[in-house]
Design a protein around this motif. Structure first.
Motif, PDB file in Angstrom:
ATOM      1  N   HIS A  30       0.940  -1.210  -0.461  1.00  0.00           N
ATOM      2  CA  HIS A  30       0.435  -0.054  -0.003  1.00  0.00           C
ATOM      3  C   HIS A  30       0.749   1.121   0.062  1.00  0.00           C
ATOM      4  CE1 HIS A  30      -3.440  -2.398   0.566  1.00  0.00           C
ATOM      5  NE2 HIS A  30      -4.464  -1.230   0.595  1.00  0.00           N
ATOM      6  N   HIS A  31       2.028   1.592   0.898  1.00  0.00           N
ATOM      7  CA  HIS A  31       2.919   2.315   0.874  1.00  0.00           C
ATOM      8  C   HIS A  31       4.163   2.539   0.127  1.00  0.00           C
ATOM      9  CE1 HIS A  31      -0.250   3.575   4.034  1.00  0.00           C
ATOM     10  NE2 HIS A  31      -0.077   2.261   4.741  1.00  0.00           N
ATOM     11  N   ARG A 163     -21.628   3.054  -4.363  1.00  0.00           N
ATOM     12  CA  ARG A 163     -20.926   2.848  -3.372  1.00  0.00           C
ATOM     13  C   ARG A 163     -20.649   3.509  -2.035  1.00  0.00           C
ATOM     14  NH1 ARG A 163     -19.064   5.758  -7.527  1.00  0.00           N
ATOM     15  NH2 ARG A 163     -17.309   7.558  -7.137  1.00  0.00           N
ATOM     16  N   HIS A 164     -20.000   3.560  -1.033  1.00  0.00           N
ATOM     17  CA  HIS A 164     -19.999   4.076  -0.013  1.00  0.00           C
ATOM     18  C   HIS A 164     -18.742   4.984   0.745  1.00  0.00           C
ATOM     19  CE1 HIS A 164     -23.210   1.554   1.267  1.00  0.00           C
ATOM     20  NE2 HIS A 164     -23.263   0.674   1.346  1.00  0.00           N
ATOM     21  N   SER A 165     -17.610   4.362  -0.589  1.00  0.00           N
ATOM     22  CA  SER A 165     -16.377   5.660   0.018  1.00  0.00           C
ATOM     23  C   SER A 165     -15.839   5.120  -1.166  1.00  0.00           C
ATOM     24  CB  SER A 165     -15.939   5.501   0.838  1.00  0.00           C
ATOM     25  OG  SER A 165     -15.599   3.412   1.167  1.00  0.00           O
ATOM     26  N   ASP A 166     -14.171   5.639  -1.523  1.00  0.00           N
ATOM     27  CA  ASP A 166     -13.447   5.498  -2.086  1.00  0.00           C
ATOM     28  C   ASP A 166     -12.663   4.688  -2.192  1.00  0.00           C
ATOM     29  OD1 ASP A 166     -14.774   6.354  -4.833  1.00  0.00           O
ATOM     30  OD2 ASP A 166     -14.574   8.401  -4.357  1.00  0.00           O
ATOM     31  N   ARG A 167     -12.261   3.129  -1.516  1.00  0.00           N
ATOM     32  CA  ARG A 167     -11.098   3.076  -1.042  1.00  0.00           C
ATOM     33  C   ARG A 167     -10.746   2.330  -1.868  1.00  0.00           C
ATOM     34  NH1 ARG A 167     -13.726  -1.067   3.573  1.00  0.00           N
ATOM     35  NH2 ARG A 167     -15.241  -0.958   1.811  1.00  0.00           N
ATOM     36  N   ARG A 168      -9.567   2.481  -2.229  1.00  0.00           N
ATOM     37  CA  ARG A 168      -8.740   1.570  -4.159  1.00  0.00           C
ATOM     38  C   ARG A 168      -7.276   1.542  -3.671  1.00  0.00           C
ATOM     39  NH1 ARG A 168      -8.910   7.435  -6.952  1.00  0.00           N
ATOM     40  NH2 ARG A 168     -10.585   7.334  -6.364  1.00  0.00           N
ATOM     41  N   LEU A 169      -6.799   0.463  -4.717  1.00  0.00           N
ATOM     42  CA  LEU A 169      -5.228   0.231  -4.514  1.00  0.00           C
ATOM     43  C   LEU A 169      -4.411   0.163  -6.394  1.00  0.00           C
ATOM     44  CD1 LEU A 169      -5.544  -3.226  -3.170  1.00  0.00           C
ATOM     45  CD2 LEU A 169      -4.414  -0.951  -2.185  1.00  0.00           C
ATOM     46  N   LEU A 226     -13.290 -10.082  -2.872  1.00  0.00           N
ATOM     47  CA  LEU A 226     -12.539  -8.990  -3.096  1.00  0.00           C
ATOM     48  C   LEU A 226     -12.247  -7.922  -2.640  1.00  0.00           C
ATOM     49  CD1 LEU A 226      -8.785  -8.432  -4.387  1.00  0.00           C
ATOM     50  CD2 LEU A 226     -10.597  -6.656  -5.960  1.00  0.00           C
ATOM     51  N   LEU A 227     -14.149  -6.860  -2.631  1.00  0.00           N
ATOM     52  CA  LEU A 227     -14.480  -5.842  -2.108  1.00  0.00           C
ATOM     53  C   LEU A 227     -14.071  -6.294  -0.109  1.00  0.00           C
ATOM     54  CD1 LEU A 227     -17.236  -4.532  -3.728  1.00  0.00           C
ATOM     55  CD2 LEU A 227     -14.549  -3.676  -4.380  1.00  0.00           C
ATOM     56  N   THR A 228     -14.825  -7.377  -0.072  1.00  0.00           N
ATOM     57  CA  THR A 228     -14.775  -7.566   1.327  1.00  0.00           C
ATOM     58  C   THR A 228     -13.296  -7.755   2.035  1.00  0.00           C
ATOM     59  OG1 THR A 228     -16.947  -8.629   0.874  1.00  0.00           O
ATOM     60  CG2 THR A 228     -15.957  -9.176   3.392  1.00  0.00           C
ATOM     61  N   TYR A 229     -12.649  -8.789   1.395  1.00  0.00           N
ATOM     62  CA  TYR A 229     -11.476  -9.556   1.853  1.00  0.00           C
ATOM     63  C   TYR A 229     -10.439  -8.201   2.422  1.00  0.00           C
ATOM     64  CZ  TYR A 229     -12.354 -13.923   1.579  1.00  0.00           C
ATOM     65  OH  TYR A 229     -12.635 -15.527   2.331  1.00  0.00           O
ATOM     66  N   ALA A 230     -10.341  -7.295   0.840  1.00  0.00           N
ATOM     67  CA  ALA A 230      -9.429  -6.134   0.852  1.00  0.00           C
ATOM     68  C   ALA A 230     -10.111  -4.949   0.562  1.00  0.00           C
ATOM     69  CB  ALA A 230      -8.656  -5.864  -0.685  1.00  0.00           C
ATOM     70  N   GLU A 231     -11.685  -4.600   1.476  1.00  0.00           N
ATOM     71  CA  GLU A 231     -11.851  -3.661   1.584  1.00  0.00           C
ATOM     72  C   GLU A 231     -11.363  -2.389   1.206  1.00  0.00           C
ATOM     73  OE1 GLU A 231     -10.572  -2.575   5.554  1.00  0.00           O
ATOM     74  OE2 GLU A 231     -11.562  -4.734   6.678  1.00  0.00           O
ATOM     75  N   LEU A 232     -12.564  -2.301  -0.387  1.00  0.00           N
ATOM     76  CA  LEU A 232     -12.459  -2.160  -0.898  1.00  0.00           C
ATOM     77  C   LEU A 232     -13.456  -1.770  -1.462  1.00  0.00           C
ATOM     78  CD1 LEU A 232      -9.364  -3.761  -2.845  1.00  0.00           C
ATOM     79  CD2 LEU A 232      -8.581  -1.755  -2.093  1.00  0.00           C
ATOM     80  N   ASP A 233     -13.188  -0.420  -2.517  1.00  0.00           N
ATOM     81  CA  ASP A 233     -15.043  -0.033  -3.683  1.00  0.00           C
ATOM     82  C   ASP A 233     -14.894  -0.085  -4.944  1.00  0.00           C
ATOM     83  OD1 ASP A 233     -17.083   0.469  -1.098  1.00  0.00           O
ATOM     84  OD2 ASP A 233     -14.642   1.444  -0.367  1.00  0.00           O
TER      85      ASP A 233
END
Length: 371
Positions: A30-31, A163-169, A226-233
């Motif tokens: 991530h970083h 979608r509820h947010s914009d979490r991304r990778l 993937l959305l559940t495990y990685a907490e993405l949107d």
């Protein structure tokens, strides 16, 4: 694979997805940006070795003391209190819940054939009668390809819009990993795609790779996992690469003749094999290598897709039951009935017979009247 005494000596450890702690490898991805490819393969081998070593140490620490608690892959279906719809058959699917946020669904242009058909019937819905039975050609064992792809595209559309947010990778970002040489606009992450655009992208991949309708359902299962495990949107900036990764993995798991990564490079001309390999590798890591799809989950997604289609005026077309198809359905039912009867007699269970099977000259089959 389904035998608990198989040759698989070890299984992946259970991970607590409810914990907010980020594993070291996940935090590094991530970083810390990856080095460029011109540094050679030495750094890649070192990184793979580091990941494998970290996973092996973590696995040994949990399972070395008590090898009897090793979990088989078939037992990784549902944890107590787990509400993952891609694993738990009783949990509601995410796309169906998000489609209920707004009423009325989406506005879809109808073809001239549909308008003429509605005008000729006076807006009445076809119903079965004693002489005519209307059925569609889609079942849970053999879904219709075109309608299934449309429903999956509609589910992705609601994932993006509600979608509820914009979490991304970074691996799924189209600005950092473009699928074509065309310049990506600056506002690529602000405008939601339409259902027609999503359907066109998915349909192109399925037609070119000759994928099946079952693969489309498994694609949606992997996407929600993937959305559940990685907490993405799923967002406008990453939906294409997320869907591409899900299709890539689903085609290899489900279809007998899997499509190679280099084949997708022939469909998407500007993408490289290295990018496809990295997308697949990180997708698997984010799924924690859990690619098992129980049939109960598959059936749940199929029927929820049909529910979504009916709610959005995307019902599967029905046709009168023909004589040939009636004979095929009767043959399939007869084979299953004979199988159940033979199994019951083998186990010593007494099975009552109807008068049709007691008549002289063998079993008597009733004659159906088909128009």
């Amino acid at each position: 694979m389904g035998n608990k005494n198989s040759c698989c000596a070890y299984a992946s450890p259970q991970s607590d997805r409810k914990s907010k702690e980020i594993p070291p490898v996940y935090e590094e991805r991530h970083h810390v940006h990856h080095h460029s490819h011109h540094q050679g393969t030495t750094h890649q081998h070192e990184l793979d070795g580091h990941i494998a070593s970290t996973a092996a140490i973590h696995h040994s620490a949990e399972n070395f003391d008590n090898p009897q608690t090793l979990q088989h892959i078939s037992e990784r279906e549902a944890l107590e209190g787990d509400e993952d719809p891609s694993v738990d058959p009783t949990a509601a699917t995410m796309f169906l819940e998000r489609s209920k946020v707004e009423n009325g669904g989406i506005t879809r242009k109808r073809s001239q054939h549909q308008i003429a058909q509605q005008n000729s019937s006076g807006g009445l819905k076809k119903s079965s009668s004693c002489s005519t039975i209307y059925l569609d050609d889609s079942t849970v064992s053999q879904p219709n390809l075109k309608n299934t792809v449309k429903c999956v595209s509609l589910a992705i559309y609601y994932h993006i819009k509600n979608r509820h947010s914009d979490r991304r990778l970074d691996i799924f970002d189209e600005k950092m990993h473009p699928l074509s040489h065309d310049p990506v606009p600056d506002d690529y992450d602000t405008h939601n795609p339409e259902h027609r655009q999503i359907y066109k992208f998915v349909r192109t991949l399925f037609n070119a790779a000759q994928l099946t309708a079952e693969c489309a359902i498994v694609t949606l299962v992997y996407l929600e996992r993937l959305l559940t495990y990685a907490e993405l949107d799923v967002a406008p900036c990453n939906w294409k690469r997320m869907v591409l990764g899900a299709i890539l993995l689903a085609s290899k798991v489900w279809d007998d003749q899997a499509v190679w990564n280099v084949d997708y490079c022939q469909i998407l001309k500007d993408i490289t094999v290295e990018d496809m390999n990295e997308l697949e590798r990180q997708f698997l890591e984010l799924l924690q290598f859990n690619i098992n799809v129980p049939f109960s989950v598959f059936a749940k997604y199929y029927f929820d897709l049909r529910t979504l289609a009916e709610a959005n005026d995307l019902s599967f077309p029905t046709e009168p039951l023909s004589k040939d198809r009636a004979q095929k359905l009767e043959a399939m039912s007869r084979v299953m009935q004979d199988k159940v009867t033979a199994e019951a007699l083998k186990n010593g269970i007494k099975k009552w017979s109807s008068m049709d099977n007691i008549s002289q000259g063998g079993p008597r089959r009733s004659v159906a009247i088909l128009s």
